[in-house]
Enzyme design. Structure first.
Site, PDB file in Angstrom:
ATOM      1  N   ASN A   9      84.196 -99.477  -8.816  1.00 21.01           N
ATOM      2  CA  ASN A   9      82.771 -99.751  -8.620  1.00 21.01           C
ATOM      3  C   ASN A   9      82.328 -98.924  -7.413  1.00 21.01           C
ATOM      4  O   ASN A   9      82.634 -99.283  -6.273  1.00 21.01           O
ATOM      5  CB  ASN A   9      82.596-101.263  -8.376  1.00 21.01           C
ATOM      6  N   LYS A  11      79.443 -98.485  -6.265  1.00 20.41           N
ATOM      7  CA  LYS A  11      78.287 -99.078  -5.570  1.00 20.41           C
ATOM      8  C   LYS A  11      77.244 -97.992  -5.237  1.00 20.41           C
ATOM      9  O   LYS A  11      77.104 -97.038  -5.999  1.00 20.41           O
ATOM     10  CB  LYS A  11      78.748 -99.848  -4.323  1.00 20.41           C
ATOM     11  N   HIS A  94      77.522-108.918 -10.364  1.00 20.49           N
ATOM     12  CA  HIS A  94      78.259-108.651  -9.136  1.00 20.49           C
ATOM     13  C   HIS A  94      77.662-109.518  -8.012  1.00 20.49           C
ATOM     14  O   HIS A  94      76.450-109.752  -7.984  1.00 20.49           O
ATOM     15  CB  HIS A  94      78.182-107.167  -8.767  1.00 20.49           C
ATOM     16  N   GLU A  96      76.909-108.894  -5.078  1.00 22.96           N
ATOM     17  CA  GLU A  96      75.828-108.251  -4.326  1.00 22.96           C
ATOM     18  C   GLU A  96      74.505-108.362  -5.095  1.00 22.96           C
ATOM     19  O   GLU A  96      73.445-108.519  -4.491  1.00 22.96           O
ATOM     20  CB  GLU A  96      76.206-106.787  -4.028  1.00 22.96           C
ATOM     21  N   GLU A 166      86.001-112.092  -8.156  1.00 26.48           N
ATOM     22  CA  GLU A 166      85.812-111.434  -6.860  1.00 26.48           C
ATOM     23  C   GLU A 166      85.378-112.462  -5.821  1.00 26.48           C
ATOM     24  O   GLU A 166      84.176-112.755  -5.707  1.00 26.48           O
ATOM     25  CB  GLU A 166      84.744-110.346  -6.976  1.00 26.48           C
ATOM     26  N   GLY A 172      84.980-106.025   0.543  1.00 20.32           N
ATOM     27  CA  GLY A 172      84.649-105.096   1.619  1.00 20.32           C
ATOM     28  C   GLY A 172      85.058-105.583   3.004  1.00 20.32           C
ATOM     29  O   GLY A 172      84.642-105.027   4.012  1.00 20.32           O
ATOM     30  N   SER A 212      88.759-106.185  -1.727  1.00 14.98           N
ATOM     31  CA  SER A 212      89.720-105.479  -0.875  1.00 14.98           C
ATOM     32  C   SER A 212      91.046-105.184  -1.571  1.00 14.98           C
ATOM     33  O   SER A 212      92.095-105.147  -0.931  1.00 14.98           O
ATOM     34  CB  SER A 212      89.937-106.227   0.441  1.00 14.98           C
TER      35      SER A 212
HETATM   36  P1  PGA Z   1      85.951-103.837  -2.320  1.00 13.47           P
HETATM   37  O1  PGA Z   1      84.775-104.174  -3.388  1.00 13.47           O
HETATM   38  O2  PGA Z   1      87.131-103.369  -3.120  1.00 13.47           O
HETATM   39  O3  PGA Z   1      85.361-102.771  -1.450  1.00 13.47           O
HETATM   40  O4  PGA Z   1      86.245-105.105  -1.596  1.00 13.47           O
HETATM   41  C1  PGA Z   1      85.067-104.744  -4.638  1.00 13.47           C
HETATM   42  C2  PGA Z   1      83.795-105.017  -5.395  1.00 13.47           C
HETATM   43  O5  PGA Z   1      82.811-105.443  -4.787  1.00 13.47           O
HETATM   44  O6  PGA Z   1      83.732-104.805  -6.634  1.00 13.47           O
END
Ligand code: PGA
Length: 250
Positions: A9, A11, A94, A96, A166, A172, A212
């Site tokens: 992803n 983003k 997601h 976010e 997630e 992140g 992560s």
């Molecule tokens: P990350 O993000 O691997 O940077 O933690 C994962 C995601 O939000 O899909």
């Protein structure tokens, strides 16, 4: 058996030249037999990334989609547009999108249905925030998201649904769920799918871990019986780390 999937992803990262450079590097990577890899760049990068991937087995996904077919929805993108860009997978719900853009389970559900109606595959994201985990209600939260997100989706269509667990506190942050905690939640998700659909669907559905995940922890995550892949943010932005993750050691 469930085919493992490693999905990146990207983003809101990478300009077109940067996205093309990453896709060109990934196009050279050997995808081990029996594994799937997907990259999900921003909308503006979809077409150039697809071209840069060339004959690679890496599939093209995107990060969002609107549920309406067409019309006066300024700023939105439809399923037919995505199909015309050769997208095969759409990330829906997601955290976010839920936290920053107000997506409720009802909106997520409309999007899931629209993706499936268009013949595309869904990567449906679920996961609790830190306060919910601290209160011990993470299973209830995830069950509500799954039940709401998949409401009215026929069992036959669930073959095109991939779940991504997630935990929001792990995204992140550099804090990964332990493989044991992730596996326990994945088993809970599988049980919920069995209740929502049937045991066969639950057994066949891929459940990815996200939060992560990186080249140092992927092997131990993938060693768990209920972890069928990863949805990868930060570590998918560099060809070396994403490659190492696709080539995780079983
Ligand atoms: P990350 O993000 O691997 O940077 O933690 C994962 C995601 O939000 O899909």
């Amino acid at each position: 058996m469930r085919t493992p999937m490693l999905a990146g992803n990207w983003k809101m990262n990478k300009t077109i030249p940067e996205a093309v450079a990453l896709a060109e590097a990934l196009a050279k990577v050997e995808i081990p037999a029996g594994r799937e890899a997907v990259v999900c760049p921003s909308f503006v990068c979809l077409v150039p990334v697809k071209k840069a991937l060339g004959s690679s087995k890496i599939q093209l996904g995107c990060q969002n989609m609107h549920f309406e077919a067409k019309g006066a929805f300024t700023g939105e993108t439809s399923a037919e547009m995505l199909k015309s860009a050769e997208v095969s997978h759409v990330i829906i719900g997601h955290s976010e999108r839920r936290a920053l853009f107000g997506e409720t389970d009802a909106v997520v559900n409309r999007k899931v249905k629209a993706v499936l109606a268009a013949g595309l595959k869904v990567i449906l994201c679920v996961g609790e925030v830190l306060a919910e985990r601290e209160k011990g209600v993470q299973n209830d939260v995830v069950k509500t998201q799954l039940t709401g997100g998949l409401d009215g989706v026929p069992a036959a269509d669930l073959a095109r649904v991939i779940i991504a667990y997630e935990p929001v506190w792990a995204i992140g942050t550099g804090k990964t769920a332990t493989p044991e905690d992730a596996d326990a939640m994945h088993a809970f998700i599988r049980g919920t799918l069995a209740a929502l659909a049937n045991a066969q669907v639950a057994e066949a559905t891929r459940i990815l871990y996200g939060g992560s995940a990186n080249d140092a922890n992927i092997d131990s995550l993938m060693a768990k019986p209920n972890i069928d892949g990863a949805l990868i943010g930060g570590a998918a932005l560099k060809p070396e780390s994403f490659t190492r993750m696709i080539q995780y050691k079983a």
